[in-house]
Design a protein around this motif. Structure first.
Motif, PDB file in Angstrom:
ATOM      1  N   THR A  15      -0.825  -1.361  -7.695  1.00 16.52           N
ATOM      2  CA  THR A  15      -1.300  -0.985  -6.356  1.00 16.52           C
ATOM      3  C   THR A  15      -1.815   0.451  -6.345  1.00 16.52           C
ATOM      4  O   THR A  15      -2.807   0.755  -5.681  1.00 16.52           O
ATOM      5  CB  THR A  15      -0.187  -1.143  -5.296  1.00 16.52           C
ATOM      6  OG1 THR A  15       0.853  -0.185  -5.525  1.00 16.52           O
ATOM      7  CG2 THR A  15       0.396  -2.544  -5.307  1.00 16.52           C
ATOM      8  N   VAL A  18      -5.487   1.117  -7.490  1.00 13.46           N
ATOM      9  CA  VAL A  18      -6.603   0.704  -6.633  1.00 13.46           C
ATOM     10  C   VAL A  18      -7.044   1.874  -5.768  1.00 13.46           C
ATOM     11  O   VAL A  18      -6.225   2.521  -5.109  1.00 13.46           O
ATOM     12  CB  VAL A  18      -6.190  -0.489  -5.736  1.00 13.46           C
ATOM     13  CG1 VAL A  18      -7.285  -0.823  -4.731  1.00 13.46           C
ATOM     14  CG2 VAL A  18      -5.867  -1.707  -6.600  1.00 13.46           C
ATOM     15  N   MET A  23     -11.826   0.263  -2.044  1.00 12.60           N
ATOM     16  CA  MET A  23     -11.291  -1.089  -2.223  1.00 12.60           C
ATOM     17  C   MET A  23     -11.895  -2.068  -1.213  1.00 12.60           C
ATOM     18  O   MET A  23     -12.365  -1.693  -0.135  1.00 12.60           O
ATOM     19  CB  MET A  23      -9.771  -1.076  -2.070  1.00 12.60           C
ATOM     20  CG  MET A  23      -9.293  -0.747  -0.681  1.00 12.60           C
ATOM     21  SD  MET A  23      -7.485  -0.682  -0.621  1.00 12.60           S
ATOM     22  CE  MET A  23      -7.236  -0.129   1.069  1.00 12.60           C
ATOM     23  N   THR A  24     -11.837  -3.350  -1.581  1.00 15.66           N
ATOM     24  CA  THR A  24     -12.274  -4.429  -0.707  1.00 15.66           C
ATOM     25  C   THR A  24     -11.118  -4.831   0.206  1.00 15.66           C
ATOM     26  O   THR A  24      -9.989  -5.007  -0.239  1.00 15.66           O
ATOM     27  CB  THR A  24     -12.705  -5.650  -1.540  1.00 15.66           C
ATOM     28  OG1 THR A  24     -13.778  -5.266  -2.399  1.00 15.66           O
ATOM     29  CG2 THR A  24     -13.141  -6.787  -0.641  1.00 15.66           C
ATOM     30  N   SER A  26     -10.110  -7.689   3.148  1.00  8.63           N
ATOM     31  CA  SER A  26     -10.469  -8.947   3.803  1.00  8.63           C
ATOM     32  C   SER A  26      -9.464  -9.240   4.912  1.00  8.63           C
ATOM     33  O   SER A  26      -8.412  -8.613   5.010  1.00  8.63           O
ATOM     34  CB  SER A  26     -10.475 -10.100   2.783  1.00  8.63           C
ATOM     35  OG  SER A  26     -11.320  -9.812   1.686  1.00  8.63           O
ATOM     36  N   THR A  35      -5.861  -6.705   0.727  1.00  7.43           N
ATOM     37  CA  THR A  35      -6.686  -5.826  -0.092  1.00  7.43           C
ATOM     38  C   THR A  35      -6.617  -6.227  -1.561  1.00  7.43           C
ATOM     39  O   THR A  35      -5.824  -7.083  -1.960  1.00  7.43           O
ATOM     40  CB  THR A  35      -6.208  -4.359   0.025  1.00  7.43           C
ATOM     41  OG1 THR A  35      -4.957  -4.219  -0.675  1.00  7.43           O
ATOM     42  CG2 THR A  35      -6.012  -3.958   1.481  1.00  7.43           C
ATOM     43  N   GLU A  36      -7.456  -5.565  -2.352  1.00  6.11           N
ATOM     44  CA  GLU A  36      -7.402  -5.759  -3.800  1.00  6.11           C
ATOM     45  C   GLU A  36      -6.007  -5.463  -4.350  1.00  6.11           C
ATOM     46  O   GLU A  36      -5.558  -6.109  -5.301  1.00  6.11           O
ATOM     47  CB  GLU A  36      -8.397  -4.828  -4.479  1.00  6.11           C
ATOM     48  CG  GLU A  36      -9.856  -5.109  -4.183  1.00  6.11           C
ATOM     49  CD  GLU A  36     -10.743  -4.049  -4.809  1.00  6.11           C
ATOM     50  OE1 GLU A  36     -10.574  -3.780  -6.023  1.00  6.11           O
ATOM     51  OE2 GLU A  36     -11.575  -3.470  -4.090  1.00  6.11           O
ATOM     52  N   LEU A  39      -3.596  -8.407  -3.966  1.00  2.00           N
ATOM     53  CA  LEU A  39      -3.890  -9.494  -4.897  1.00  2.00           C
ATOM     54  C   LEU A  39      -3.539  -9.119  -6.337  1.00  2.00           C
ATOM     55  O   LEU A  39      -3.051  -9.956  -7.095  1.00  2.00           O
ATOM     56  CB  LEU A  39      -5.359  -9.880  -4.781  1.00  2.00           C
ATOM     57  CG  LEU A  39      -5.795 -10.355  -3.380  1.00  2.00           C
ATOM     58  CD1 LEU A  39      -7.285 -10.651  -3.361  1.00  2.00           C
ATOM     59  CD2 LEU A  39      -4.989 -11.559  -2.937  1.00  2.00           C
ATOM     60  N   ALA A  40      -3.754  -7.849  -6.699  1.00  3.75           N
ATOM     61  CA  ALA A  40      -3.401  -7.408  -8.058  1.00  3.75           C
ATOM     62  C   ALA A  40      -1.893  -7.474  -8.262  1.00  3.75           C
ATOM     63  O   ALA A  40      -1.405  -7.951  -9.301  1.00  3.75           O
ATOM     64  CB  ALA A  40      -3.916  -5.995  -8.295  1.00  3.75           C
ATOM     65  N   ARG A  43      -0.734 -11.139  -8.611  1.00  2.00           N
ATOM     66  CA  ARG A  43      -1.021 -11.733  -9.930  1.00  2.00           C
ATOM     67  C   ARG A  43       0.006 -11.296 -10.962  1.00  2.00           C
ATOM     68  O   ARG A  43       0.484 -12.101 -11.757  1.00  2.00           O
ATOM     69  CB  ARG A  43      -2.426 -11.349 -10.387  1.00  2.00           C
ATOM     70  CG  ARG A  43      -3.552 -12.127  -9.702  1.00  2.00           C
ATOM     71  CD  ARG A  43      -4.860 -11.915 -10.423  1.00  2.00           C
ATOM     72  NE  ARG A  43      -5.264 -10.511 -10.397  1.00  2.00           N
ATOM     73  CZ  ARG A  43      -6.015  -9.967  -9.427  1.00  2.00           C
ATOM     74  NH1 ARG A  43      -6.407 -10.705  -8.396  1.00  2.00           N
ATOM     75  NH2 ARG A  43      -6.357  -8.699  -9.487  1.00  2.00           N
ATOM     76  N   GLU A  62       0.905 -14.167  -0.627  1.00  2.00           N
ATOM     77  CA  GLU A  62      -0.480 -14.424  -1.027  1.00  2.00           C
ATOM     78  C   GLU A  62      -0.666 -15.811  -1.640  1.00  2.00           C
ATOM     79  O   GLU A  62      -1.786 -16.171  -2.009  1.00  2.00           O
ATOM     80  CB  GLU A  62      -0.942 -13.347  -2.013  1.00  2.00           C
ATOM     81  CG  GLU A  62      -0.765 -11.918  -1.518  1.00  2.00           C
ATOM     82  CD  GLU A  62      -1.371 -11.681  -0.141  1.00  2.00           C
ATOM     83  OE1 GLU A  62      -2.314 -12.390   0.245  1.00  2.00           O
ATOM     84  OE2 GLU A  62      -0.871 -10.780   0.567  1.00  2.00           O
ATOM     85  N   THR A  84       0.706  -3.286   4.264  1.00  2.00           N
ATOM     86  CA  THR A  84      -0.715  -3.169   3.924  1.00  2.00           C
ATOM     87  C   THR A  84      -1.432  -2.202   4.866  1.00  2.00           C
ATOM     88  O   THR A  84      -2.307  -1.436   4.438  1.00  2.00           O
ATOM     89  CB  THR A  84      -1.400  -4.551   3.958  1.00  2.00           C
ATOM     90  OG1 THR A  84      -0.760  -5.409   3.002  1.00  2.00           O
ATOM     91  CG2 THR A  84      -2.874  -4.448   3.616  1.00  2.00           C
TER      92      THR A  84
END
Length: 255
Positions: A15, A18, A23-24, A26, A35-36, A39-40, A43, A62, A84
């Motif tokens: 985190t 980033v 950052m993107t 959504s 945010t990115e 999601l990072a 994963r 997520e 977030t």
């Protein structure tokens, strides 16, 4: 515990890598941002748990579309990036939350605050502790404190998600001092004896609460609903909502 702590630390480091300026961001169906960094982190944790504990189901904010409740036995509950809105605003009070829930009860909780350089963790029945991220030092035991008999007591409150019922609950207790905080850091302040109570008398989700629930309980506190009843997790409640909760540093103060 150590392997899971390393996983939370790795997700937290992701985190921080980033760029918040580029950052993107959504929007989810419920209007909340993702945010990115969310999601990072997701994963890294999902891949790590698939290697460490491939037979234990995973509930992640997520990956909620993959959830298959009700859950029997044990399952992981993950919030890859709690807070977030704090993260987007450039504040440091965001966390990575990991819990193990067994038979509806959170028993293990790890909360990493990468920008604060701290991890809190606990196992119910075996105590709680905090440690510096990457510091190499020994973990420090932590515990909740008795409810103050005299003087002010500290109420941890949400910096971004205030609600009228929680405000009324605090207002009805003379001498309360509010400490605004973001994310699951509020549970950590209860667990380490720096705050006395954290009321959230409005809906939130299981992944926001499970790790903090286990941490507070491991440190000697208690988490209940508004009437003092225990919370249950993984039982196919719509949206995995937790209608309300109160985290008590001193269990004797709960109804």
């Amino acid at each position: 515990m150590n392997a899971l702590t390393v996983l939370v630390a790795r997700a937290g480091a992701a985190t921080l890598s980033v760029s918040r300026d580029r950052m993107t961001i959504s929007g989810k169906a419920d209007g909340s941002p993702v945010t990115e960094a969310d999601l990072a982190s997701d994963r890294i944790i999902a891949d790590g748990l698939a290697r460490l504990c491939p037979d234990i189901p995973l509930l992640s904010e997520e990956r909620v579309h993959l959830a298959a409740p009700p859950y029997a036995g044990s399952f992981f509950v993950i919030d890859p990036l709690d807070g977030t809105r704090e993260f987007i605003a450039g504040r440091d009070e965001f966390t990575v939350n990991l819990a193990i829930v067994t038979n509806g009860v959170p028993l293990l909780g790890i909360i990493g605050a990468p920008a604060l350089g701290m991890i809190w963790r606990g196992l119910v029945g075996h105590g709680a502790e905090r440690l510096a991220v990457g510091g190499g030092g020994a973990a420090e035991p932590i515990a909740t404190r008795p409810f103050p008999a005299h003087g002010a007591w500290i109420a941890a409150v949400s910096r971004s998600h205030g609600d009228s019922r929680s405000d009324a609950f605090i207002d009805s207790r003379p001498g309360a001092v509010r400490e605004p905080l973001g994310s699951a850091v509020k549970f950590c302040r209860i667990a380490e004896g720096e705050a006395d109570i954290y009321p959230r008398l409005a809906p939130t989700c299981e992944w926001d609460v499970a790790a903090g629930h286990a941490l507070v309980a491991a440190a000697g506190g208690k988490v209940t609903d508004g009437s003092g009843a225990p919370l249950r997790f993984g039982e196919a409640r719509a949206g995995f909502l937790v209608p309300e909760f109160i985290a008590w540093g001193d269990p004797s103060a709960a109804p």
